[in-house]
Motif scaffolding. Structure first.
Motif, short mmCIF file in Angstrom:
data_model
loop_
_atom_site.label_atom_id
_atom_site.label_comp_id
_atom_site.label_asym_id
_atom_site.label_seq_id
_atom_site.Cartn_x
_atom_site.Cartn_y
_atom_site.Cartn_z
N GLU A 7 0.84 -1.20 0.00
CA GLU A 7 0.00 0.00 0.00
C GLU A 7 0.88 1.25 0.00
O GLU A 7 1.95 1.27 0.62
N VAL A 8 0.40 2.28 -0.70
CA VAL A 8 1.13 3.54 -0.77
C VAL A 8 1.02 4.27 0.56
O VAL A 8 -0.07 4.46 1.09
N LYS A 9 2.16 4.67 1.09
CA LYS A 9 2.21 5.50 2.29
C LYS A 9 2.66 6.89 1.85
O LYS A 9 3.57 7.04 1.02
N ILE A 10 2.03 7.90 2.42
CA ILE A 10 2.33 9.29 2.10
C ILE A 10 3.01 9.91 3.31
O ILE A 10 2.47 9.88 4.42
N VAL A 11 4.20 10.44 3.11
CA VAL A 11 4.96 11.07 4.18
C VAL A 11 4.79 12.58 4.07
O VAL A 11 4.97 13.15 3.01
N LEU A 12 4.39 13.18 5.20
CA LEU A 12 4.16 14.63 5.24
C LEU A 12 5.01 15.26 6.33
O LEU A 12 5.25 14.62 7.36
N GLU A 13 5.41 16.50 6.12
CA GLU A 13 6.16 17.24 7.13
C GLU A 13 5.65 18.67 7.21
O GLU A 13 5.21 19.24 6.22
N LYS A 14 5.76 19.21 8.41
CA LYS A 14 5.42 20.61 8.64
C LYS A 14 6.52 21.25 9.46
O LYS A 14 6.92 20.73 10.50
N LYS A 15 7.00 22.39 8.95
CA LYS A 15 7.97 23.16 9.72
C LYS A 15 7.21 23.97 10.76
O LYS A 15 6.19 24.62 10.44
N LEU A 16 7.69 23.92 11.98
CA LEU A 16 7.06 24.68 13.05
C LEU A 16 7.73 26.05 13.12
O LEU A 16 8.95 26.13 13.24
N ALA A 17 6.95 27.09 13.01
CA ALA A 17 7.48 28.46 13.03
C ALA A 17 8.06 28.75 14.40
O ALA A 17 7.60 28.25 15.41
#
Length: 154
Positions: A143-153
Motif C-alpha cells: 500500500e502507498v504511504k504518504i509522508v508529510l512534514e510541517k515546519k514549526l514556526a
C-alpha cells in the motif's frame, strides 16, 4: 473547552497512560476508526516517551493524537483519530493545534507524519494545516504511504 451539541469537550495532555479505563477507551476508539486495535496497548507501552492528547466527552475518549520524538528537533505524529459521530466539530484540528503548540514550546522544528490515501480526511487536514507531501513509498503489504512534514514556526 470546545462545545459539541451543547456539551463541553475536555482536552488532556499526557506523557503516559496509567489509567486502564482511559487506555481501553483509546484502544476502543482506535478499533472504531481503523477497524482493528492493532495491539495498540503493547505498541503504546513500547514507546518510552509518548506524548498524548485526548479529547474527552463525559470522560469518554472521543479523540486522540499521539506521537514521539525522532530526535531533538523532529517529532513524529504517530496515531490519531476522532469518533465518527463527533467528526466535523473540529476536534482533530484542535488536537493537532494543541500538539503543535506544545512542540513549538519544547523547541521542535519539524513534525512528520504518514498516512494513506484511504484516510483522505486526515490527508486533507494535514495539508490544510501546513504540511507538505515530502515522500511516498510502498509499505510491507504494497500500500502507498504518504509522508508529510510541517515546519514549526519560531
Amino acid at each position: 473547552m470546545k462545545e459539541v451539541d451543547g456539551v463541553g469537550i475536555q482536552f488532556l495532555q499526557l506523557q503516559s497512560i496509567d489509567d486502564a479505563k482511559m487506555l481501553a477507551g483509546i484502544a476502543k476508539l482506535h478499533e472504531t476508526v481503523f477497524g482493528s486495535d492493532d495491539n495498540l496497548a503493547d505498541k503504546i507501552a513500547s514507546k518510552p516517551e509518548l506524548l498524548i492528547f485526548l479529547a474527552l466527552l463525559d470522560s469518554e475518549v472521543v479523540g486522540y493524537k499521539m506521537g514521539y520524538a525522532l530526535d531533538k528537533e523532529t517529532f513524529y505524529s504517530w496515531l490519531g483519530g476522532v469518533d465518527p459521530q463527533y467528526r466535523t466539530h473540529g476536534i482533530a484540528s484542535q488536537l493537532m493545534e494543541k500538539q503543535h503548540h506544545y512542540l513549538k514550546q519544547q523547541g521542535y522544528k519539524l513534525v512528520r507524519t504518514k498516512t494513506k490515501n484511504q484516510w483522505r480526511s486526515m490527508l486533507i487536514l494535514n495539508i490544510k494545516s501546513g504540511f507538505d507531501v515530502v515522500d511516498t513509498y510502498l509499505d510491507d503489504v504494497g500500500e502507498v504511504k504518504i509522508v508529510l512534514e510541517k515546519k514549526l514556526a519560531d
